[in-house]
Motif scaffolding. Structure first.
Motif, mmCIF file in Angstrom:
data_model
loop_
_atom_site.group_PDB
_atom_site.id
_atom_site.type_symbol
_atom_site.label_atom_id
_atom_site.label_comp_id
_atom_site.label_asym_id
_atom_site.label_seq_id
_atom_site.Cartn_x
_atom_site.Cartn_y
_atom_site.Cartn_z
ATOM 1 N N ASP A 1 51.318 62.361 28.966
ATOM 2 C CA ASP A 1 51.125 63.621 28.263
ATOM 3 C C ASP A 1 49.695 64.137 28.438
ATOM 4 O O ASP A 1 49.175 64.190 29.537
ATOM 5 C CB ASP A 1 51.497 63.431 26.785
ATOM 6 C CG ASP A 1 51.812 64.746 26.086
ATOM 7 O OD1 ASP A 1 52.491 65.599 26.683
ATOM 8 O OD2 ASP A 1 51.354 64.935 24.942
ATOM 9 N N PHE A 2 49.024 64.528 27.355
ATOM 10 C CA PHE A 2 47.712 65.178 27.424
ATOM 11 C C PHE A 2 46.671 64.271 28.078
ATOM 12 O O PHE A 2 45.842 64.742 28.875
ATOM 13 C CB PHE A 2 47.259 65.559 26.010
ATOM 14 C CG PHE A 2 46.015 66.403 25.965
ATOM 15 C CD1 PHE A 2 46.080 67.780 26.105
ATOM 16 C CD2 PHE A 2 44.766 65.819 25.780
ATOM 17 C CE1 PHE A 2 44.930 68.562 26.065
ATOM 18 C CE2 PHE A 2 43.617 66.590 25.742
ATOM 19 C CZ PHE A 2 43.700 67.967 25.877
ATOM 20 N N LEU A 3 46.681 62.969 27.767
ATOM 21 C CA LEU A 3 45.705 62.054 28.361
ATOM 22 C C LEU A 3 45.878 61.983 29.868
ATOM 23 O O LEU A 3 44.888 61.949 30.616
ATOM 24 C CB LEU A 3 45.827 60.658 27.750
ATOM 25 C CG LEU A 3 44.848 59.620 28.320
ATOM 26 C CD1 LEU A 3 43.406 60.007 28.037
ATOM 27 C CD2 LEU A 3 45.154 58.224 27.777
ATOM 28 N N LEU A 4 47.102 61.973 30.342
ATOM 29 C CA LEU A 4 47.362 61.943 31.778
ATOM 30 C C LEU A 4 46.771 63.179 32.450
ATOM 31 O O LEU A 4 46.127 63.079 33.509
ATOM 32 C CB LEU A 4 48.866 61.853 32.036
ATOM 33 C CG LEU A 4 49.313 61.831 33.496
ATOM 34 C CD1 LEU A 4 48.738 60.635 34.226
ATOM 35 C CD2 LEU A 4 50.840 61.829 33.583
ATOM 36 N N THR A 5 46.977 64.332 31.834
ATOM 37 C CA THR A 5 46.423 65.576 32.381
ATOM 38 C C THR A 5 44.903 65.520 32.452
ATOM 39 O O THR A 5 44.300 65.869 33.476
ATOM 40 C CB THR A 5 46.856 66.779 31.519
ATOM 41 O OG1 THR A 5 48.284 66.871 31.526
ATOM 42 C CG2 THR A 5 46.266 68.074 32.052
#
Length: 227
Positions: A185-189
């Motif tokens: 999710d956001f961390l991956l981005t």
């Protein structure tokens, strides 16, 4: 080699972010603006989360707990992953920006209290107040609230392989310090944007499979997968 695993709770162990769910269900409209400012890093995590919970009446405590017990879902493979860490003597810690009044009940059947680091909550007044019992150390100026990089420095062992598992902005600073990052999710981005090496995951089976390969263990059949 000692392996230490530091795992986020909201949106990582659980399928969705519990603080976001609480605010959608019980928070006034201004909580959405506060959340967006935290995600854009225009507002510190500590200030943003404090402001959101200060908008909630302490009378909602039992309603919130009941809501999460009904709605929260543990991500697939977590129970088996905990058994895996125990089998291979991997140190496992939950480092959560969530609150003690819901983190502990949701994890009580799988993780001991000694493995959980989260925020404390004060219900003595009219509105919920957060006690930031794991605040930033002198090496961190990000006003994290619960400071994950500070916990890595405090709990981390010399020469250990330190693994971060997470999904959101609250995990970003710790990911910068880790030896290995599992992100979604956001961390991956953000990891991709900042060129922080990371491994995408959807379930804890994905993480377990990777670590089995890393440990050189082949054809694992002890831990039965339950779909």
């Amino acid at each position: 080699m000692t392996i230490q695993i530091f795992c986020d709770f909201d949106g990582t162990i659980t399928e969705t972010d519990n603080i976001v769910a609480i605010m959608k269900e019980f928070g006034p409209p201004q909580t959405e603006d506060i959340k967006n400012k935290v995600l854009s890093q225009d507002l510190s995590i500590r200030d943003g989360v404090s402001q959101m919970f200060q908008l909630l009446s302490t009378e909602l405590k039992h309603d919130i707990i009941h809501f999460l017990q009904q709605k929260a879902r543990i991500r697939a493979g977590f129970k088996e992953f905990i058994a895996f860490t125990q089998r291979y003597d991997l140190e496992f810690y939950v480092i959560s920006g969530g609150m003690d009044f819901f983190v502990h009940p949701l994890l009580e059947t799988s993780v001991s209290q000694e493995q959980i680091y989260c925020n404390a909550t004060d219900f003595s007044g009219s509105h919920i107040r957060i006690d930031w019992v794991h605040a930033c150390d002198k090496a961190c100026e990000n006003d994290c609230g619960l400071c994950k990089p500070s916990l890595l420095r405090r709990l981390g062992k010399k020469n250990a392989l330190k693994i971060i598992i997470g999904d959101s902005i609250t995990d970003l600073q710790a990911a910068k310090q880790a030896d290995l990052v599992f992100a979604r999710d956001f961390l991956l981005t953000k990891c991709n944007e900042l060129e922080i090496p990371c491994i995408p995951f959807e379930t804890f089976y994905d993480i377990q499979d990777y670590l089995l390969q890393r440990l050189g263990v082949q054809h694992e059949t002890i831990l039965e997968r339950v779909e």
